[in-house]
Design an enzyme around this catalytic site. Structure first.
Site, PDB file in Angstrom:
ATOM      1  N   ALA A   1      89.131  58.764   3.514  1.00 58.73           N
ATOM      2  CA  ALA A   1      90.049  58.432   2.414  1.00 58.73           C
ATOM      3  C   ALA A   1      90.105  59.579   1.407  1.00 58.73           C
ATOM      4  O   ALA A   1      91.179  59.938   0.926  1.00 58.73           O
ATOM      5  CB  ALA A   1      89.605  57.143   1.723  1.00 58.73           C
TER       6      ALA A   1
ATOM      7  N   ASP B   1      88.282  52.190  -0.216  1.00 57.31           N
ATOM      8  CA  ASP B   1      87.971  53.620  -0.164  1.00 57.31           C
ATOM      9  C   ASP B   1      89.084  54.433  -0.817  1.00 57.31           C
ATOM     10  O   ASP B   1      88.836  55.385  -1.560  1.00 57.31           O
ATOM     11  CB  ASP B   1      87.845  54.111   1.288  1.00 57.31           C
ATOM     12  CG  ASP B   1      86.584  53.608   1.953  1.00 57.31           C
ATOM     13  OD1 ASP B   1      85.969  52.668   1.416  1.00 57.31           O
ATOM     14  OD2 ASP B   1      86.215  54.142   3.008  1.00 57.31           O
TER      15      ASP B   1
ATOM     16  N   GLY C   1      82.016  59.819   8.738  1.00 54.55           N
ATOM     17  CA  GLY C   1      81.488  58.641   9.433  1.00 54.55           C
ATOM     18  C   GLY C   1      80.159  58.167   8.893  1.00 54.55           C
ATOM     19  O   GLY C   1      79.278  57.763   9.651  1.00 54.55           O
TER      20      GLY C   1
ATOM     21  N   SER D   1      84.729  59.442   3.445  1.00 50.45           N
ATOM     22  CA  SER D   1      85.201  60.827   3.614  1.00 50.45           C
ATOM     23  C   SER D   1      86.657  60.880   4.078  1.00 50.45           C
ATOM     24  O   SER D   1      87.418  61.735   3.615  1.00 50.45           O
ATOM     25  CB  SER D   1      84.304  61.597   4.587  1.00 50.45           C
ATOM     26  OG  SER D   1      84.239  60.924   5.810  1.00 50.45           O
TER      27      SER D   1
END
Ligand code: PMV
Length: 317
Positions: free
Chosen positions: A104, A146, A97, A102
């Site tokens: 993906a 991402d 977050g 992170s």
């Protein structure tokens, strides 16, 4: 053919220019980070299990579960067409977050480990589709940037629905990445921007156009090695994002500190509403000064040179 074990790794990313407008079909420039996520998959007799460290969570696929990770795994199993049950042990080396991709990276690492175990080969386009099924659970309406970066790494130009284009920079880009420590939910900020767009499509359309021209000029600046112009474009992009009310007091403080310490430009990166900021520097001492200025605010920072990372400059995970 199933092997004894499968391995998968994937990159986190920073968006240099173009977050949010990329959701609406405009270009973005992103860079893969050398750290991200890794996974190992082995056959499992009865059910599929995914364990993730350092989060200390363990889930099995269930499309109706409350927990996003459980639903994401179910979506991936379905999209990937895996028939065998597997156990996957994964590790995320990025703060969750924080706008560094992170979720993906984790999804792509898991997909690669299971595909490796089961002897499945996919093109990048197929891998993107499978990992987007996972990402939609976390992000609702992801542009795919991402996931494309988790798959490809490097420095790239991304337009939704199109394959990435590699960008060749003339000079290395030394970024300082600062983590506000405030969790950001990309789903929430993407929803905020969507509401503003629905309320006034003409005004928001112009903002997105303005960001798109910043991104196009950013590409030229990277290709020419013109870091001063690129820094100014970071500042302009940030002003437009802040105008969409997705910056925070903490991010503004960190960005101001970076600029005062000599950064060529600074902006939020990723979804905003918390998460990380990036500052462009001349490298070397200038990067150390900017990093120090962010740390003086009690925030974690690390130096990333696009293409390599200064491992001594801070532990992000
Ligand atoms: O917050 P992150 O790292 O997931 O970046 C999201 C980038 C956005 O443009 C805000 C959303 C998207 O799907 O492209």
């Amino acid at each position: 053919m199933t092997r004894a074990g499968g391995e998968g790794v994937a990159s986190g990313k920073v968006i240099l220019l173009g977050e949010h407008s990329v959701v609406y079909g405009h270009p973005a420039i992103a860079a893969g980070l050398p750290r991200g996520a890794s996974a190992r998959a082995v056959p499992s007799a009865d059910r599929t299990v995914l364990a993730v460290e350092p989060w200390g969570v363990e889930v099995s696929p269930d499309p109706a579960a409350d927990k996003s990770l459980t639903r994401a795994l179910a979506a991936m199993v379905e999209a990937a067409g895996w028939k065998d049950t597997v156990r996957v042990d994964a590790r995320v080396d990025l703060p969750g977050g924080s706008g560094l991709g992170s979720s993906a990276a984790l999804g792509v690492a898991v997909m690669r480990a299971v595909d490796d175990l089961l002897g499945i080969q996919r093109s990048d386009a197929e891998a993107l589709e499978v990992s987007l099924a996972w990402e939609r659970v976390f992000h609702g309406n992801p542009s795919g940037v991402d996931n494309a970066m988790a798959i490809a790494g490097g420095l790239a130009w991304y337009v939704r629905g199109q394959p990435i284009e590699r960008i060749r920079g003339r000079a290395p880009l030394t970024l300082v990445i600062g983590d506000s420590g405030e969790p950001c939910s990309t789903m929430i900020t993407v929803g905020d921007v969507a509401r503003q767009h629905a309320a006034d499509p003409e005004r928001m359309g112009k903002q997105f156009e303005a960001i798109a021209s910043i991104v196009r000029n950013g590409r030229l600046a990277i290709e020419r090695g013109d870091l001063v112009s690129l820094g100014q474009l970071f500042d302009m992009n940030h002003a437009l994002l802040a105008g969409m009310l997705i910056s925070t007091g903490t991010l503004e403080e960190m960005i101001a500190a970076a600029r005062n310490a000599g950064a060529l430009g600074a902006k939020l990166t990723g979804g905003g509403g918390g998460g990380c900021m990036i500052a462009l520097t001349d490298g070397g001492e200038s990067a150390a000064r900017v990093k120090g200025a962010i740390e003086a605010l009690g925030k974690r920072a690390f130096v990333a040179t696009i293409g390599s990372i200064d491992s001594e400059s801070g532990d992000l995970a």
